[in-house]
Scaffold this active site. Structure first.
Site, PDB file in Angstrom:
ATOM      1  N   ASP A  62      41.327  32.619  37.578  1.00 50.37           N
ATOM      2  CA  ASP A  62      41.219  34.036  37.924  1.00 50.37           C
ATOM      3  C   ASP A  62      39.806  34.488  37.576  1.00 50.37           C
ATOM      4  O   ASP A  62      39.268  34.096  36.537  1.00 50.37           O
ATOM      5  CB  ASP A  62      42.242  34.797  37.055  1.00 50.37           C
ATOM      6  CG  ASP A  62      42.327  36.282  37.371  1.00 50.37           C
ATOM      7  OD1 ASP A  62      41.637  36.745  38.292  1.00 50.37           O
ATOM      8  OD2 ASP A  62      43.101  36.968  36.679  1.00 50.37           O
ATOM      9  N   HIS A  76      44.221  41.461  34.626  1.00 48.02           N
ATOM     10  CA  HIS A  76      43.270  40.359  34.781  1.00 48.02           C
ATOM     11  C   HIS A  76      42.333  40.278  33.590  1.00 48.02           C
ATOM     12  O   HIS A  76      41.864  41.296  33.087  1.00 48.02           O
ATOM     13  CB  HIS A  76      42.470  40.544  36.069  1.00 48.02           C
ATOM     14  CG  HIS A  76      43.327  40.514  37.291  1.00 48.02           C
ATOM     15  ND1 HIS A  76      43.642  39.354  37.944  1.00 48.02           N
ATOM     16  CD2 HIS A  76      43.993  41.500  37.942  1.00 48.02           C
ATOM     17  CE1 HIS A  76      44.439  39.626  38.975  1.00 48.02           C
ATOM     18  NE2 HIS A  76      44.667  40.922  38.984  1.00 48.02           N
ATOM     19  N   ASP A 105      46.107  34.389  38.335  1.00 51.26           N
ATOM     20  CA  ASP A 105      46.035  35.700  37.660  1.00 51.26           C
ATOM     21  C   ASP A 105      46.586  35.688  36.236  1.00 51.26           C
ATOM     22  O   ASP A 105      47.734  35.317  36.019  1.00 51.26           O
ATOM     23  CB  ASP A 105      46.824  36.754  38.440  1.00 51.26           C
ATOM     24  CG  ASP A 105      46.408  36.819  39.899  1.00 51.26           C
ATOM     25  OD1 ASP A 105      45.662  35.938  40.356  1.00 51.26           O
ATOM     26  OD2 ASP A 105      46.849  37.771  40.570  1.00 51.26           O
ATOM     27  N   HIS A 117      53.934  38.542  41.963  1.00 49.44           N
ATOM     28  CA  HIS A 117      53.229  39.571  42.732  1.00 49.44           C
ATOM     29  C   HIS A 117      53.241  39.240  44.221  1.00 49.44           C
ATOM     30  O   HIS A 117      53.182  38.074  44.613  1.00 49.44           O
ATOM     31  CB  HIS A 117      51.778  39.699  42.238  1.00 49.44           C
ATOM     32  CG  HIS A 117      51.649  40.607  41.046  1.00 49.44           C
ATOM     33  ND1 HIS A 117      50.667  40.462  40.102  1.00 49.44           N
ATOM     34  CD2 HIS A 117      52.385  41.688  40.662  1.00 49.44           C
ATOM     35  CE1 HIS A 117      50.803  41.399  39.176  1.00 49.44           C
ATOM     36  NE2 HIS A 117      51.833  42.154  39.488  1.00 49.44           N
ATOM     37  N   SER A 119      44.394  46.448  32.692  1.00 51.86           N
ATOM     38  CA  SER A 119      44.362  45.520  33.812  1.00 51.86           C
ATOM     39  C   SER A 119      45.185  44.279  33.492  1.00 51.86           C
ATOM     40  O   SER A 119      45.337  43.892  32.341  1.00 51.86           O
ATOM     41  CB  SER A 119      42.918  45.118  34.102  1.00 51.86           C
ATOM     42  OG  SER A 119      42.900  44.013  34.985  1.00 51.86           O
TER      43      SER A 119
END
Lengths: 565, 565
Positions: B207, B381, B175, B88, B379
Site C-alpha cells: 500500500d 492507510h 491496504d 472493501h 485514515s
C-alpha cells in the site's frame, strides 16, 4: 498403591528480585540489580548499567552523583556480571567508582560502550577487562541467561537485554528509539525483539522519557540533510554543537563537511576524546582525511572550516562558551559564521543556553537552534509510537517505565491504558524500590535505603582537562581527595577526611591537610543558612585552591566526595 | 571418473509471473494475478482480490468499472484460487461479474470479507461458497502456498498474504495501517509479519496511498474519544456519517450513544446492510439493544437519538443528502442537531461535500468536519512510518508500491531511497504490466492489453435500492441490459445490444428494443463533441427511462455496459 509424588509439578522454587538502585525516576544514574533466589537462598546476581547522575542544582557534566551500592556490599560473591546497555555517561560512568567494591565482576558491553568504559577507567588511572558483546550469543550467569538485542539510540551500539530466569523473563528496554533509517548502522533487530514476545515476558522495563510526545521519533537521518542545507548557506565557519557521544550525528556533519570541502576541527575535551575512540573503532572513516588540529585552524579560510564543538548545553567552561567569550586561542567567531545547535535544551539549562546564544549572536554569527529550525535535533528516546510498538512486540504481562521522571511514569500509566494495560500492571518504582517476580506474579519487595553520593571529579579551572588529556601532567601535580559527611541539613558531622597522591611529600602532607580540614570546618561554622551541596563544594574547592596555591604554588586535582546521611 | 552431474545444483526451473490487472496506479479495481511456470509451462495461478473501480468523472458508488479478465479466459483451468485481502468494494465487488468466467475457482476470504462477498453475490441473485480463512493455516495451491496475516485497516478482518513459490516469495501487502490500539480487535500480527522477513522475500507489494503523510497514521481508537466529546456537547440529534464498511468506527459511535442513552438509527441502504452483516458476525454487540428503525425515530426526543448515516462523500442520492434536502420522511434536521463528518473528502468530491455541509448548516445544525476538528477521521492507510516499518519488517529485495496513483508511486520511489532502496529496486507497474520473478531476479514481462469495462448497476432514481432491498419487486419489474461498444473517441461502432429479463414479454420486447437501440444511436449521431462515458451513460439512461415509461408505464433496472476499444 504407590503415591507418585514425583509426577506432581513441583511448586517453582525460584524467585527473582529486581532492585532499582537508580534510574527509575531520576532519568540518570541508572543501575538495576537482578537477584535470583532458589528456595529462598540468594544464588545469582546480575547488574544492568552503572551510571552517574547529575544533581539537580548544578550544571550538567560538572558534578556527579553515583548510585549507592551499600546494599550489595555483602553480596559481591553472588554477582555474576555487570551488563551495559549503551555508552552514555548515565549508564556507564559510575563503574570506575564501584568496580572494586562490587568484587570486580565480569563486565559485558557492546563495542563502543566497551571503548567508552575502558576510557573512563583510564581517566581514573584504572584498568579493566571488558567482554565485547556478541549479539548472537546467549550468555549464562548461573541460572540467569541474557541476550543482547541491537537497538537504535543517540549513540551507536545501543542494546536491549532479554533476561531469562527460572522465575520469569524480563525485557530490559533501556534508552532507545526505533530509528528506521539510522545512518551508518542497522535498523533495530525487530525479529529478535518480537521473538521475546513469544517466550512469555513477565515484565518489560521500558524507556519512558518520550512518552509525552506524539508519533514516532524523528530519524537521525533527517539531521544529515539539515547539515547539508545549512552548510550550503554558510559563508564563514560552520560550527555544529551536540553531545559528544552522538557519533552518528558527528559523522553526518563530517560527511556534509567533506561535501563542501571543509576541514573538520573538534573543539572541547569530550568531543576530541570521544571522536578519537570512535575513529579507532572505524566509526568515523573520514577522520584521518579531513580532521585537523585546533591550532591549525587559522591556516584555513573560514569557508573551509567546520567546527564540531562540545558545550551544546551552555556549560560555562565548555568549548562553545569559550568561543563565545573569545577565550579560544586559535579560533575567533565572526560575521558569516553559522552556529548550529543540534540538541534540545535539557530542562533547567535553558537560561545558560540562551545567554550563550546571545553571546554568539553579538559576535555577528548566525545562530540556528531548535526554536527557529525544526530538524536540527532528533531525540534518542522513543516517542509514543515507538513505545507502543515495543509493548506490542514484547507483549509483557507487566510494564515498568524507567529512565524518566515520576511525571513520565504517571503519563506512561495513562498512556498504557489505551494499550490495554490497567494501572495495576504498570509498576512505578522509585530509587531503592524492589519487586519480587515469581512465575506468573509480581509483588512489591522491601525498600532499600540509598543515600546520595556526590562526586566532584573536575577540580577547578582547567585542572580537570589536564587530568583527562594528559596523565603525565597529573602525575606531576597529584590529586587531593576530600570526603565530607553531612547530615540532612548539610551540616558537617565529622572532621573532613583528606588523602592525596602525588601532590606533596607525606611529611608536609599532614600539616597541610590539618590546615585544609580546619578551613573546611570553618566554611561550615560560618554558614548562617543551609547551603546547597553544590555551593558547599564550590566553597570547599575555592578554599583549598587558595590554600594550596599560597602554600605550594600549585593546585592538584581536587576530588570532593560529599555524603549526606 | 564419473561425472557427478547429479550433484550440480540444477538451474531453478520455476518462474513466477505477476500481472496487475488493476489496482496499481488506479487506487481501486484491485486484481493481481500470480502465475507459476515450471519449465516454461504454466502450472498454477492464484488471484489476489477482484474489486471494482470508480471512473474518474463520476460520483463515488454510483457507476463502476471492473477489471478486464480477457487475458485469463483461456487459462481458467490453471486458476487454483482467488484470495481476498479485505472486504472493501475496490477489492471484492467485481467477483460477481467474473466468478463464472474465471471457472468458479475456490475463493478464500476472512470472516467479514466472506460476509460482504456473499452479500454482493446475493445482490445479483447469485450464490457462492467461500472458504473462511484460518490465519493459522498454510494454504497450498499447486506449488504455490499462501499464509494470511492479520492486519489493521479501516475495515475489520483485513489481511496481508505471504505467497511462497519455488520461484521466490512475495509479500502481498494490500491496504493497511499499523493500528497499535485498534478498538475491538487485535493489533497487527507483527510476529508473523517479521517472520516473513526471515524467509527471504523477493518482492514486497505495499500500500502506498499514505506515502505523502509524515509519521504514523492515527489510531482508530482516537476517534472514539472524539465521539464522546462531541456527543456531550450535542443537545439535539447526534448524526455521524462515515463509510458504511468502517465497522469499528460505527461500533465506537454506538458505544458513545449507549453512554448517553441515545438510540441508534442507521440511515441509508449500505449502512443498514453492512451493519446488519456485522451484527450477524457479532461485531456490533449493542445492536439489538439500542438500534431502532428509521420510522420509529419520531417517537424519541432528538436528545435521545444518534443517527449513523451513509453519504459522507456528499453523494447526491445518499441518506445524508436526502436529510439535508428534507427528503427523509421520518427525520428532520433542526437547530441543536450536530453532524459529524467522520471521513476525509476523497479527492474530487470536495465540491459536493461542501455543498452538502452548507445545506446542513442552513438547517441550523452544527456541522463538524475535518477542516475544523482534527480527530474526526483516521485514515485506513499507513503513513510514512507505517510504510517504513513494513519494509523493515519484511526486508524485501524489491518493492512494488500498489494501491496508489502514479504520483504516489513516484513519491514512494524517492521515499524508499532513505530506506536504502535504489530506483531499480522499486517496481512501478501500471495496469496490465507484468513482471517475471525467477529465483533472485525480477525483470519486466509483456504488457497485457486491458480495456475499460464500465458497469452501471444502479439504474435511475430509487430503482437500485429496490433491487437490493427486495429481489421480489425487482422480479416484477425485471431488468434491461444494454451493451454499447465505443471507439477511442467514444463513438458508437456497433449497434447497441439490448437484452432483458422479466421486463416485458418477448413478443413485445423485439419491437421495443429496436426502438431503444435507435434512440441510443440517435444520441451518438447528435453529439457534436466527444462526450464522456459518464455523460453518455446518463443520456442513455434518461432516454431509455423516458421510452419505457411512455411505452410501458414502468421502468426496469437498466444496466449499461460500455466497452471502449
Amino acid at each position: 498403591m504407590i503415591k507418585r509424588n514425583f509426577l506432581r509439578k513441583p511448586k517453582n522454587q525460584y524467585k527473582l528480585r529486581l532492585i532499582t538502585l537508580g534510574g527509575t525516576t531520576g532519568v540518570t544514574k541508572n543501575m538495576y540489580v537482578y537477584e535470583l533466589y532458589k528456595e529462598n537462598k540468594l544464588q545469582d546476581i546480575i547488574i544492568v548499567d552503572c551510571g552517574i547522575g547529575f544533581p539537580k542544582e548544578q550544571e550538567l557534566g560538572v558534578d556527579l552523583v553515583i548510585p549507592d551500592i551499600t546494599y550489595l556490599k555483602d553480596k559481591t560473591k553472588f554477582i555474576r556480571a555487570v551488563l551495559f546497555t549503551h555508552g552514555h555517561e548515565d549508564h556507564i560512568s559510575a563503574l570506575p567508582f564501584h568496580y572494586h567494591n562490587l568484587g570486580k565482576p565480569p563486565v559485558y558491553a557492546t563495542k563502543l560502550t566497551k571503548q567508552f568504559l575502558e576510557n573512563k577507567f583510564r581517566e581514573y588511572g584504572l584498568r579493566i577487562f571488558i567482554n565485547e558483546v556478541d549479539y548472537k550469543k546467549t550468555y549464562r550467569f548461573g541460572e540467569i541467561s541474557a541476550e543482547f538485542i541491537h537497538l537504535t539510540h543517540s549513540i551507536p551500539d545501543t542494546a536491549h537485554i532479554f533476561i531469562k530466569t527460572p522465575a520469569g523473563n524480563i525485557y530490559h528496554g533501556a534508552d532507545f528509539k526505533f530509528d528506521l533509517t539510522p545512518p551508518y548502522q542497522d535498523p533495530p533487530d525487530f525479529y529478535k525483539i518480537i521473538k521475546t514476545g513469544k517466550e512469555k515476558v513477565l515484565c518489560l522495563l521500558t524507556d519512558c522519557l518520550g512518552v509525552e510526545r506524539e508519533g514516532m521519533t524523528l530519524s537521525e537521518k533527517a539531521i544529515g540533510d539539515t547539515f547539508v542545507d545549512e552548510m550550503r548557506k554558510t559563508k564563514g565557519k560552520f560550527i555544529m554543537t551536540t553531545f559528544s557521544s552522538n557519533i552518528s550525528r558527528i559523522r553526518q556533519c563530517m560527511d556534509a563537511a567533506a561535501k563542501f570541502n571543509r576541514k573538520v576541527v573538534f573543539v572541547g575535551r569530550s568531543m576530541k576524546q570521544n571522536t578519537k575512540l570512535a575513529r579507532d573503532l572505524g566509526y568515523l572513516p573520514l577522520y584521518d582525511k579531513i580532521v585537523i588540529k585546533e591550532e591549525d585552524a587559522p591556516r584555513f579560510p573560514p569557508s573551509k572550516l567546520c567546527l564540531i564543538a562540545a558545550g551544546s548545553q551552555g556549560q560555562f567552561d565548555s568549548a562553545l562558551s569559550k568561543l563565545s567569550q573569545k577565550r579560544n586561542p586559535y579560533i575567533k567567531i565572526s560575521a558569516g559564521d553559522r552556529i548550529i545547535f543540534s540538541s534540545d535544551p535539557i530542562p533547567g539549562n535553558e537560561d545558560q543556553i540562551y545567554s550563550l546564544i546571545e553571546n554568539l549572536s553579538e559576535l555577528q554569527a548566525d545562530v540556528v537552534y531548535s526554536n527557529i529550525q525544526d530538524q536540527l535535533h532528533a531525540s534518542g528516546h522513543g516517542n509514543q509510537d515507538d513505545l507502543k510498538l515495543l509493548v506490542r512486540f514484547v507483549n509483557p504481562k507487566y510494564i515498568m517505565p524507567i529512565g524518566g521522571t515520576l511525571r513520565h511514569q504517571y503519563v506512561y500509566q495513562s498512556f498504557a491504558k489505551d494499550l490495554g494495560y490497567s494501572k495495576d500492571r504498570i509498576l512505578m518504582l522509585k530509587e531503592g524500590d524492589s519487586i519480587w517476580i515469581e512465575e506468573e506474579k509480581i509483588y512489591p519487595g522491601e525498600q532499600i535505603e540509598t543515600k546520595n553520593i556526590f562526586v566532584d571529579a573536575e577540580g577547578i579551572g582547567d585542572v580537570g582537562n589536564i587530568v583527562l588529556q594528559d596523565r603525565k601532567t597529573l602525575a606531576n601535580e597529584g590529586f587531593v581527595n576530600v570526603v565530607v559527611v553531612l547530615d540532612k541539613n548539610n551540616r558537617l558531622i565529622k572532621k573532613p577526611e583528606i588523602i592525596s597522591r602525588g601532590f606533596v611529600f607525606t611529611a608536609v602532607e599532614h600539616r597541610l591537610f590539618q590546615k585544609a580540614a580546619a578551613r573546611i570546618e570553618n566554611i561550615f561554622q560560618k554558614q548562617t543558612e543551609i547551603h546547597t551541596v553544590q555551593l558547599l563544594k564550590k566553597q570547599i574547592n575555592q578554599t583549598l585552591t587558595d590554600l594550596f596555591l599560597k602554600e605550594k604554588g600549585r593546585v592538584p586535582l581536587i576530588v570532593i566526595t560529599i555524603i549526606t546521611l
